[in-house]
Design an enzyme around this catalytic site. Structure first.
Site, PDB file in Angstrom:
ATOM      1  N   ASP A  37       0.719  -1.178   0.024  1.00 53.62           N
ATOM      2  CA  ASP A  37       0.199   0.072   0.009  1.00 53.62           C
ATOM      3  C   ASP A  37       0.743   1.208   0.000  1.00 53.62           C
ATOM      4  OD1 ASP A  37      -2.016   1.977   0.311  1.00 53.62           O
ATOM      5  OD2 ASP A  37      -3.097   0.972   2.132  1.00 53.62           O
ATOM      6  N   TYR A  51      -0.052  18.721  -3.550  1.00 54.49           N
ATOM      7  CA  TYR A  51       0.314  17.683  -4.772  1.00 54.49           C
ATOM      8  C   TYR A  51       1.608  18.242  -5.260  1.00 54.49           C
ATOM      9  CZ  TYR A  51      -0.367  15.092  -9.035  1.00 54.49           C
ATOM     10  OH  TYR A  51      -0.281  14.427 -10.316  1.00 54.49           O
ATOM     11  N   ALA A  53       3.970  19.884  -4.346  1.00 53.87           N
ATOM     12  CA  ALA A  53       5.252  19.745  -3.409  1.00 53.87           C
ATOM     13  C   ALA A  53       5.688  18.225  -3.496  1.00 53.87           C
ATOM     14  CB  ALA A  53       5.084  19.891  -1.872  1.00 53.87           C
ATOM     15  N   LYS A  66       5.284  16.302  -6.000  1.00 55.96           N
ATOM     16  CA  LYS A  66       5.970  16.078  -7.233  1.00 55.96           C
ATOM     17  C   LYS A  66       7.169  16.830  -7.465  1.00 55.96           C
ATOM     18  CE  LYS A  66       2.673  13.261  -9.220  1.00 55.96           C
ATOM     19  NZ  LYS A  66       3.244  11.975  -9.614  1.00 55.96           N
TER      20      LYS A  66
END
Length: 232
Positions: free
Chosen positions: A57, A147, A149, A151
């Site tokens: 996971d 998001y 940050a 990436k």
């Protein structure tokens, strides 16, 4: 790359990941598909006959090592394709640590941890690590902070890994797709309060084409960064 290459893929269940998995499966390559739980692994195994599955996971990177230790990892890996990702938009003034952590875990920490586990096999094959990043990994807009940050961090991971593993012959590529027609994009539009028209955005198959181009390059060349934008 040899005819029967082995690819470890995250995110094969939908969008870009599914498009890549279908193409590689159709040409007869070996697939090892990472699934978040046993039920999802069973679905992927049925969808891609002959493929192997691994359960882990991405939301819980600290347990990946334990999960992998209780399963059989492939002896050979020619490419590791990080395609899974999660997105949750919101202004900095409202995002909680839980929302930040969920995106950092799935989009950055888990890819780093999975890479760590497969580097020995990738060094043996002088293989390829490919990260599907995002336009948000290069520019951050309003409400995309967490998001973007994650990436931006993924770009840093890829760049560092490239320098570290170059002596071992491991190639590293980052792909930065613009908005792509996928379940994730539908969620983004919902969060933005906008109508979703998939025909306006990149077809996942087009991104898959660029990914296969990068991993199929002869060993004398390497694509470091590849930006894909909507053509419409």
């Amino acid at each position: 790359m040899r005819d029967m290459a082995t690819h470890v893929i995250t995110g094969a269940g939908s969008g870009i990941g599914a498009a890549v998995a279908r193409r590689l499966h159709a040409r007869g390559d070996e697939l090892v598909l990472l699934a978040r739980d046993a039920g999802r692994a069973k679905e992927l195994a049925a969808e891609y006959p002959g493929a192997r599955t691994l359960v882990g996971d991405l939301a819980d990177p600290e347990r990946l090592s334990w999960a992998f230790s209780h399963q059989s990892l492939p002896d050979r890996v020619d490419s590791l394709l990080h395609i899974a990702g999660v997105v949750d938009l919101g202004p900095v003034g409202e995002l909680t640590p839980k929302v930040w952590q969920a995106q950092l875990n799935a989009n950055l920490v888990s890819p780093a941890e999975i890479t760590r586990h497969f580097l020995p096999q990738l060094r043996l094959t002088q293989g390829h690590v490919l990260f599907v990043n995002s336009g948000a990994g290069l520019n951050a807009h309003a409400e995309w902070s967490a998001y973007a940050a994650s990436k931006h961090g993924l770009k840093a991971l890829a760049d560092s890994l490239r320098h570290e593993e170059k002596p071992n012959g491991v190639r590293v590529t980052s792909v930065y797709p613009g908005r792509t027609a996928s379940p994730m994009q539908a969620k983004v539009h919902q969060q933005e309060g906008k109508a979703y028209d998939p025909s306006r955005w990149i077809d996942p198959e087009s991104v898959a084409t660029t990914i296969l181009m990068a991993i199929d390059l002869p060993s004398d060349a390497e694509v470091n960064d590849l930006t894909v934008r909507p053509g419409r």
